[in-house]
Design a protein around this motif. Structure first.
Motif, short mmCIF file in Angstrom:
data_model
loop_
_atom_site.label_atom_id
_atom_site.label_comp_id
_atom_site.label_asym_id
_atom_site.label_seq_id
_atom_site.Cartn_x
_atom_site.Cartn_y
_atom_site.Cartn_z
N ALA A 1 6.19 -30.20 -49.38
CA ALA A 1 6.84 -30.32 -48.07
C ALA A 1 5.91 -31.06 -47.10
O ALA A 1 6.36 -31.89 -46.30
N SER A 2 4.62 -30.77 -47.17
CA SER A 2 3.69 -31.42 -46.23
C SER A 2 3.60 -32.93 -46.48
O SER A 2 3.32 -33.70 -45.55
N ASP A 3 3.86 -33.38 -47.71
CA ASP A 3 3.90 -34.83 -47.97
C ASP A 3 5.09 -35.46 -47.23
O ASP A 3 4.96 -36.51 -46.61
N TYR A 4 6.25 -34.81 -47.31
CA TYR A 4 7.43 -35.32 -46.60
C TYR A 4 7.20 -35.25 -45.09
O TYR A 4 7.62 -36.13 -44.35
N ALA A 5 6.55 -34.17 -44.66
CA ALA A 5 6.34 -33.98 -43.22
C ALA A 5 5.54 -35.13 -42.63
O ALA A 5 5.74 -35.51 -41.47
N SER A 6 4.64 -35.70 -43.41
CA SER A 6 3.82 -36.80 -42.86
C SER A 6 4.34 -38.17 -43.28
O SER A 6 3.66 -39.19 -43.10
N ALA A 7 5.57 -38.22 -43.84
CA ALA A 7 6.12 -39.52 -44.26
C ALA A 7 6.42 -40.39 -43.05
O ALA A 7 6.73 -39.87 -41.97
N ILE B 1 15.15 -34.49 -43.28
CA ILE B 1 14.20 -34.11 -44.35
C ILE B 1 12.80 -33.96 -43.77
O ILE B 1 12.10 -32.97 -44.03
N ILE B 2 12.41 -34.92 -42.93
CA ILE B 2 11.05 -34.85 -42.37
C ILE B 2 10.90 -33.63 -41.45
O ILE B 2 9.91 -32.90 -41.51
N SER B 3 11.93 -33.37 -40.62
CA SER B 3 11.76 -32.22 -39.71
C SER B 3 11.86 -30.91 -40.47
O SER B 3 11.11 -29.96 -40.18
N THR B 4 12.74 -30.81 -41.45
CA THR B 4 12.84 -29.58 -42.25
C THR B 4 11.52 -29.33 -42.99
O THR B 4 11.00 -28.20 -43.01
N CYS B 5 10.99 -30.39 -43.57
CA CYS B 5 9.74 -30.22 -44.34
C CYS B 5 8.56 -29.91 -43.42
O CYS B 5 7.62 -29.20 -43.84
N SER B 6 8.58 -30.39 -42.19
CA SER B 6 7.51 -30.04 -41.24
C SER B 6 7.52 -28.54 -40.98
O SER B 6 6.46 -27.89 -40.94
N ILE B 7 8.72 -27.97 -40.83
CA ILE B 7 8.82 -26.52 -40.59
C ILE B 7 8.35 -25.76 -41.83
O ILE B 7 7.61 -24.77 -41.73
N ILE B 8 8.78 -26.22 -43.01
CA ILE B 8 8.36 -25.52 -44.25
C ILE B 8 6.83 -25.57 -44.38
O ILE B 8 6.19 -24.57 -44.72
N ALA B 9 6.26 -26.74 -44.07
CA ALA B 9 4.80 -26.88 -44.20
C ALA B 9 4.08 -25.94 -43.23
O ALA B 9 3.11 -25.27 -43.61
N LYS B 10 4.60 -25.87 -41.98
CA LYS B 10 3.90 -25.07 -40.95
C LYS B 10 4.21 -23.59 -41.04
O LYS B 10 3.32 -22.75 -40.92
#
Ligand code: SF4
Length: 216
Positions: free
Chosen positions: A64-70, A92-101
């Protein structure tokens, strides 16, 4: 319209299970994050198109953190063949940012946590829980489930949440994980959208729309 009772619904599901033993989830994935991303991309997009664009995405982004920083432009370009690519990339980027954090970089495995994420509704949450974690809380209600549940008489509703509730009453829990894929297989092969081929249908003796339904 006549609805099937529990015994009739049981017979219908058994027959469909027998007819489509290989029915399975239709998007390719290896990990929960792959599945979450593929599921977001799949909205209003054919499975073949999703499965054609995801290998390159899964190769580049693993967590998820990879997508978050895409980079959003680059990511949108990668999925440019799918409809609403820009919106889906943003989701996808905002969802993955939440999952990462907030979820330690792991896709949550609880319905309420999944549904708190942008772009994840009941259908996608059920899909992820069943296919990535083997956890069955409900039934994923996609367009095939909506159409065929009505046609076959498993539900008289059009709203996905109400359809899911109706299905959960008449379908045994052990079938919840597969029912959506069995119905989709039946819809693609025989109970087709515009002209169902009732004459060769394995459940024609039970279906209230046998020979009647042409477009609904
Ligand atoms: S009898 Fe016709 S309408 Fe009913 S499930 Fe079969 S193909 Fe679909």
């Amino acid at each position: 319209m006549k609805l099937l009772n529990e015994i009739e619904a049981h017979l219908v599901i058994n027959e469909l299970e027998r007819s489509y033993p290989n029915a399975k989830y239709y998007l390719n994935f290896k990990t929960p994050i792959d599945l979450l991303v593929a599921a977001i991309i799949s909205a209003q997009t054919r499975d073949e198109v999703v499965n054609a664009v995801t290998p390159e995405i899964f190769r580049r982004y693993k967590k998820a953190s990879d997508y978050a920083s895409a980079d959003i432009k680059e990511f949108t370009q990668l999925i440019s063949k799918v409809s609403f690519a820009g919106n889906k990339a943003k989701n996808i980027i905002s969802t993955c940012s939440i999952i990462a954090k907030e979820f330690n970089d792991s896709v949550p495995d609880k319905p309420e946590e999944l549904m708190s994420l942008p772009g994840i509704g009941r259908k996608t949450a059920n899909t992820i829980l069943i296919n990535a974690y083997g956890k069955v809380y409900g039934i994923p209600v996609d367009t095939w489930v909506i159409k065929l549940s009505y046609r076959i008489g498993l539900s008289g509703e059009k709203n996905p949440d109400k359809i899911e509730k109706d299905l959960m009453k008449v379908v045994e829990k052990k079938e919840w994980a597969r029912i959506a894929y069995v119905l989709k297989a039946h819809g693609k092969k025989i109970c087709q959208s515009k002209v169902p081929i009732c004459s060769i249908c394995p459940i024609k003796s039970l279906c209230p729309r046998n020979g009647v339904s042409k477009s609904k």
